[in-house]
Design a protein around this motif. Structure first.
Motif, PDB file in Angstrom:
ATOM      1  N   GLN A 263      34.541   1.542 -21.291  1.00  0.00           N
ATOM      2  CA  GLN A 263      35.357   2.722 -21.550  1.00  0.00           C
ATOM      3  C   GLN A 263      34.617   3.971 -21.096  1.00  0.00           C
ATOM      4  OE1 GLN A 263      36.180   1.394 -25.797  1.00  0.00           O
ATOM      5  NE2 GLN A 263      38.172   2.296 -25.299  1.00  0.00           N
ATOM      6  N   PHE A 264      35.381   4.968 -20.634  1.00  0.00           N
ATOM      7  CA  PHE A 264      34.826   6.226 -20.127  1.00  0.00           C
ATOM      8  C   PHE A 264      34.702   7.180 -21.313  1.00  0.00           C
ATOM      9  CE2 PHE A 264      35.224   9.984 -17.115  1.00  0.00           C
ATOM     10  CZ  PHE A 264      33.964   9.782 -16.568  1.00  0.00           C
ATOM     11  N   LEU A 265      33.479   7.257 -21.896  1.00  0.00           N
ATOM     12  CA  LEU A 265      33.269   7.964 -23.147  1.00  0.00           C
ATOM     13  C   LEU A 265      32.085   8.921 -23.041  1.00  0.00           C
ATOM     14  CD1 LEU A 265      33.522   4.865 -25.524  1.00  0.00           C
ATOM     15  CD2 LEU A 265      35.356   6.519 -25.048  1.00  0.00           C
ATOM     16  N   SER A 266      32.055   9.874 -23.969  1.00  0.00           N
ATOM     17  CA  SER A 266      30.886  10.744 -24.117  1.00  0.00           C
ATOM     18  C   SER A 266      29.824   9.987 -24.883  1.00  0.00           C
ATOM     19  CB  SER A 266      31.260  12.029 -24.873  1.00  0.00           C
ATOM     20  OG  SER A 266      32.235  12.760 -24.176  1.00  0.00           O
ATOM     21  N   SER A 267      28.574  10.032 -24.412  1.00  0.00           N
ATOM     22  CA  SER A 267      27.493   9.307 -25.069  1.00  0.00           C
ATOM     23  C   SER A 267      26.607  10.271 -25.837  1.00  0.00           C
ATOM     24  CB  SER A 267      26.662   8.549 -24.032  1.00  0.00           C
ATOM     25  OG  SER A 267      26.129   9.443 -23.083  1.00  0.00           O
ATOM     26  N   GLY A 268      26.439  10.004 -27.122  1.00  0.00           N
ATOM     27  CA  GLY A 268      25.567  10.834 -27.957  1.00  0.00           C
ATOM     28  C   GLY A 268      26.080  12.263 -28.041  1.00  0.00           C
ATOM     29  N   GLU A 269      25.151  13.217 -27.909  1.00  0.00           N
ATOM     30  CA  GLU A 269      25.513  14.629 -28.010  1.00  0.00           C
ATOM     31  C   GLU A 269      25.894  15.214 -26.659  1.00  0.00           C
ATOM     32  OE1 GLU A 269      22.225  16.572 -29.793  1.00  0.00           O
ATOM     33  OE2 GLU A 269      22.456  15.555 -31.745  1.00  0.00           O
ATOM     34  N   GLN A 270      25.776  14.428 -25.594  1.00  0.00           N
ATOM     35  CA  GLN A 270      26.103  14.933 -24.274  1.00  0.00           C
ATOM     36  C   GLN A 270      27.611  15.092 -24.116  1.00  0.00           C
ATOM     37  OE1 GLN A 270      24.375  12.295 -21.431  1.00  0.00           O
ATOM     38  NE2 GLN A 270      22.266  12.678 -22.080  1.00  0.00           N
ATOM     39  N   GLN A 271      27.996  16.142 -23.393  1.00  0.00           N
ATOM     40  CA  GLN A 271      29.412  16.383 -23.157  1.00  0.00           C
ATOM     41  C   GLN A 271      29.939  15.552 -21.989  1.00  0.00           C
ATOM     42  OE1 GLN A 271      31.367  18.289 -25.149  1.00  0.00           O
ATOM     43  NE2 GLN A 271      29.541  18.460 -26.448  1.00  0.00           N
ATOM     44  N   ASP A 272      29.032  15.215 -21.052  1.00  0.00           N
ATOM     45  CA  ASP A 272      29.452  14.440 -19.886  1.00  0.00           C
ATOM     46  C   ASP A 272      29.806  13.015 -20.295  1.00  0.00           C
ATOM     47  OD1 ASP A 272      28.989  16.632 -18.317  1.00  0.00           O
ATOM     48  OD2 ASP A 272      26.958  16.010 -17.754  1.00  0.00           O
ATOM     49  N   LYS A 273      30.885  12.507 -19.710  1.00  0.00           N
ATOM     50  CA  LYS A 273      31.314  11.142 -19.998  1.00  0.00           C
ATOM     51  C   LYS A 273      30.664  10.165 -19.025  1.00  0.00           C
ATOM     52  CE  LYS A 273      35.873  12.071 -22.022  1.00  0.00           C
ATOM     53  NZ  LYS A 273      37.326  11.772 -21.929  1.00  0.00           N
ATOM     54  N   GLU A 274      30.536   8.933 -19.476  1.00  0.00           N
ATOM     55  CA  GLU A 274      30.052   7.871 -18.608  1.00  0.00           C
ATOM     56  C   GLU A 274      30.697   6.554 -19.014  1.00  0.00           C
ATOM     57  OE1 GLU A 274      25.962   6.648 -19.118  1.00  0.00           O
ATOM     58  OE2 GLU A 274      25.818   7.869 -20.927  1.00  0.00           O
ATOM     59  N   TRP A 275      30.574   5.569 -18.113  1.00  0.00           N
ATOM     60  CA  TRP A 275      31.163   4.261 -18.385  1.00  0.00           C
ATOM     61  C   TRP A 275      30.224   3.456 -19.276  1.00  0.00           C
ATOM     62  CZ3 TRP A 275      36.054   3.080 -17.482  1.00  0.00           C
ATOM     63  CH2 TRP A 275      36.757   3.857 -16.555  1.00  0.00           C
ATOM     64  N   ILE A 276      30.735   3.115 -20.484  1.00  0.00           N
ATOM     65  CA  ILE A 276      29.939   2.434 -21.501  1.00  0.00           C
ATOM     66  C   ILE A 276      30.583   1.088 -21.822  1.00  0.00           C
ATOM     67  CG2 ILE A 276      29.084   2.538 -23.884  1.00  0.00           C
ATOM     68  CD1 ILE A 276      29.127   5.587 -23.637  1.00  0.00           C
ATOM     69  N   ARG A 277      29.764   0.059 -21.876  1.00  0.00           N
ATOM     70  CA  ARG A 277      30.251  -1.270 -22.254  1.00  0.00           C
ATOM     71  C   ARG A 277      30.582  -1.283 -23.737  1.00  0.00           C
ATOM     72  NH1 ARG A 277      27.053  -6.986 -21.078  1.00  0.00           N
ATOM     73  NH2 ARG A 277      28.385  -8.333 -22.364  1.00  0.00           N
ATOM     74  N   THR A 278      31.807  -1.687 -24.079  1.00  0.00           N
ATOM     75  CA  THR A 278      32.247  -1.589 -25.478  1.00  0.00           C
ATOM     76  C   THR A 278      32.580  -2.941 -26.116  1.00  0.00           C
ATOM     77  OG1 THR A 278      34.502  -1.123 -24.687  1.00  0.00           O
ATOM     78  CG2 THR A 278      33.098   0.771 -25.265  1.00  0.00           C
ATOM     79  N   ARG A 279      33.243  -3.840 -25.392  1.00  0.00           N
ATOM     80  CA  ARG A 279      33.665  -5.103 -26.007  1.00  0.00           C
ATOM     81  C   ARG A 279      33.552  -6.263 -25.024  1.00  0.00           C
ATOM     82  NH1 ARG A 279      39.222  -3.180 -28.944  1.00  0.00           N
ATOM     83  NH2 ARG A 279      39.238  -1.789 -27.151  1.00  0.00           N
TER      84      ARG A 279
END
Length: 684
Positions: A263-279
């Motif tokens: 999913q294309f989400l914001s990671s931690g406190e960063q505002q920039d989104k990135e592709w994160i493995r979720t399920r």
């Protein structure tokens, strides 16, 4: 309910074919499924995932990828051909030679006027989509090595192509390559092997996502040609990708049988989104070769032959039919026919037919006991089809004297002759010219007529005689529907013929007058089973959404029983079932009994009993057996269900009032498949 002598048939050695490609049409919400044997199936997702149509395969026909262009369906394969399908007549409409060797992939631009195909000779070829055909337009710059995967940028100005060890980005206007993206090889001994870029996704923000044989999903900047991030998700191959319509998530299928979601989400406190493995989902035992990510579900298919629809629970309401996991293995279309009077079974395979004689048992026993076998089942005929087209329909006459089968190009009719334990078969050489192909075949109960569904929802009637077979009439509708008839149901007295097509129309013809008798009011779900009661002449219809109707042919209206059922509503557990009713027949000892089945369940509907209310236990037959008779009567209701079966392909009532239940062989399908590693597609 009554008692039946039951033949449990487990010698139909049917093996489903693996899934090679998927394509989802968001406009019509139809899913196209291509299998290894070259057949293409169409599923209607809004109508309870009903399998609407099957386009049979052909020897030598290969389908590597599918693509929708509006309501038109295209495929490419290793035979080097681009095929458009006729979805009304269920056959290839035409084929175009790509002239680039085997074709590995196909992709359509957002406007739907251009197709890009990736070829063995290293070219990406562009074809223009015209109203009635496609036309070659140009080649992009030739590369060294085969083009395995292609993807258009949503703007239509650029094309990404996956190759061995690299990804090329082309300017779609000039045809020139503007970027070369080198793909990392694996670690250890894998460094010596070329990396295959199996799948690509080109996003609107110029991000390119790739899946490769080194087990990686990689994120690239398509503007600069640089790698942003690598995700190692398996030590085997990542074979397929699919991106959500809003580009907020994607899924990747591996040769371990897993599907991984990003999913294309914001990671931690960063505002920039990135592709994160979720399920990670594990619903397959072998290679996941094809994927589709719809708005609410992950759809996957592969070598284990299963089409899996896994709802995303954050997108649907829990505890509803929409949230249920579905696994579709066996075809909805019937592959079994029976000569009820002769005790013969006909099994349909893509390349041949088998005729078996049922076994016999000794004496009688108590209910539930297994009777001793006096004579084992025997295969009498193994009939190979003629030509290269796969068999799409077949039928055996009730008397066992006629056998017919059809491909997309011809119909063949055979006469069977019985003499004691011997049986002989001879081909009927001259058939009426009208009988050139059929979607469905069916014999009349007295075996004197053959019904063949033809084009535009029509049915051809053929008279069968010892000396010759004559064309009698073409039964046609007045609705103008172009959809094929997929269900045929003649009445036992030979007076009526009911038909159903995929436009949800049900028509009844008077065979004595050879004209349309009536049309059942159109209900917005595809009929999956129809049958005419032999005593009441009422037509019983079950639809893909599990609704049951009874229509009086004499009064030309729904019966009072049917109106009461619709007014009260069916039990919630009945509506939550995820497999369609595929066959209806009747108890000859009791006119109130309607018998129907799906893949896992046999149900007797007793019209003399009250309907179950929502709070009543629907599956209560086993518990009722232990109650006193008075209590048993008080708790009984119209729906008597047995769920002790597994993978039922057909249930047939014989002349002696016994039941034939054709089940999948006990041998597990998965044990017939190779180990869960990628079967290399590349020819030496």
């Amino acid at each position: 309910m009554g008692e039946f002598k039951v033949h449990r048939v487990r010698f139909f050695d049917y093996m489903p074919s693996g899934i090679r490609a998927l394509a989802f049409n968001r406009g019509t919400e139809r899913l196209a499924v291509a299998r290894d044997q070259g057949s293409v199936e169409l599923f209607n997702f809004p109508d309870n995932y009903c399998q609407e149509k099957v386009i049979p395969g052909r020897d030598g026909r290969s389908v590597e990828a599918l693509c929708w262009v509006g309501s038109r369906l295209f495929s490419v394969g290793l035979d080097g051909l681009i095929t458009e399908y006729d979805l009304d007549n269920l056959r290839p409409k035409y084929t175009v030679e790509a002239y680039g060797g085997p074709v590995w992939s196909i992709s359509c631009n957002l406007e739907g006027n251009l197709l890009a195909v990736g070829c063995e000779d290293g070219t990406v070829k562009i074809f223009e989509v015209l109203d009635d055909r496609i036309q070659f337009q140009r080649n992009l710059d030739r590369q060294k090595g085969r083009i395995i995967s292609v993807s258009w940028h949503p703007s239509g100005t650029k094309i990404a192509a996956g190759m061995m060890d690299m990804i090329r980005i082309f300017d779609a206007e000039t045809g020139h390559a503007i970027h070369r993206l080198l793909v990392e090889r694996g670690v250890g001994t894998a460094k010596n092997r070329e990396v295959v870029v199996w799948s690509l996704a080109y996003l609107s923000d110029n991000t390119i996502i790739s899946a490769d044989s080194a087990g990686k999903v990689q994120i690239w900047d398509g503007l600069t040609g640089t790698l942003i991030r690598s995700h190692y998700i398996t030590k085997w191959d990542v074979l397929a990708l699919s991106v959500a319509h809003d580009e907020s998530s994607l899924i990747a299928g591996t040769s371990e049988g897993t599907v991984v979601q990003f999913q294309f989400l914001s990671s931690g406190e960063q505002q920039d989104k990135e592709w994160i493995r979720t399920r990670t989902f594990k619903n397959h035992t072998h290679d996941v070769r094809a994927l589709v990510l719809t708005d609410i579900a992950v759809v996957s298919g592969g070598m284990d032959t299963q089409l899996v629809v896994r709802p995303l629970l954050d997108k649907v309401e829990k505890n509803t039919a929409e949230s249920a996991l579905r696994k579709i293995v066996f075809p909805f279309k019937s592959l079994v026919s029976c000569a009820k009077k002769a005790g013969l079974l006909l099994f349909q395979f893509p390349d041949h037919l088998e005729v078996w004689r049922l076994g016999e048992s000794e004496g009688y026993g108590k209910p539930g006991e297994c009777l001793l076998i006096k004579r084992k089942p025997e295969k009498l005929i193994h009939l190979k089809r003629k030509g290269e087209d796969h068999i799409c329909s077949s039928a055996l006459s009730p008397c066992g004297s006629w056998l017919a089968y059809s491909t997309t190009s011809s119909v063949r009719l055979y006469r069977l002759q019985h003499s004691g334990n011997n049986i002989s078969i001879s081909k009927v050489s001259k058939l009426p010219k009208f009988l050139c192909s059929a979607h469905q075949l069916c014999f009349s109960p007295d075996s004197t007529k053959l019904f063949a569904s033809s084009t535009q929802s029509s049915v051809i009637v053929i008279s069968l005689g010892q000396s010759e077979c004559k064309y009698v009439h073409t039964l046609a509708t007045k609705s103008g529907s172009r959809q094929p008839v997929h269900l045929l149901a003649p009445s036992e007295d030979g007076k009526w013929l009911a038909t159903a097509n995929t436009d949800c129309e049900v028509h009844v013809y008077n065979l004595n007058k050879l004209k349309l008798h009536c049309t059942v009011p159109v209900y917005g779900s595809c009929p999956t089973a129809i049958a005419i009661h032999p005593m009441t002449s009422n037509l019983v219809i079950v639809h893909a959404d599990k609704q049951v109707f009874e229509f009086s042919l004499g009064q030309k209206e729904y019966t009072e029983w049917s109106r009461k059922l619709q007014k009260q509503g069916l039990h919630p557990h009945w509506l939550e079932r995820d497999t369609p009713i595929s066959h209806i027949f009747f108890n000859p000892k009791n006119s109130n009994h309607i018998i129907m089945h799906d893949v896992y369940m046999l149900c007797v509907i007793d019209q003399s009993l009250p309907f179950p209310d929502p709070k009543t236990r629907l599956y209560n037959q086993m518990s009722l057996r232990g109650l006193p008779e008075a209590e048993r009567v008080r708790h009984s209701h119209a729906f008597k269900i047995c769920k002790s079966f597994q993978d039922v392909l057909s249930v047939i009532s014989l002349e002696d009032q016994s039941l034939v239940i054709v089940e999948r062989p006990l041998l597990d399908i998965m044990s017939q498949l190779p180990a869960p590693v990628l079967q290399k597609k590349f020819a030496t």
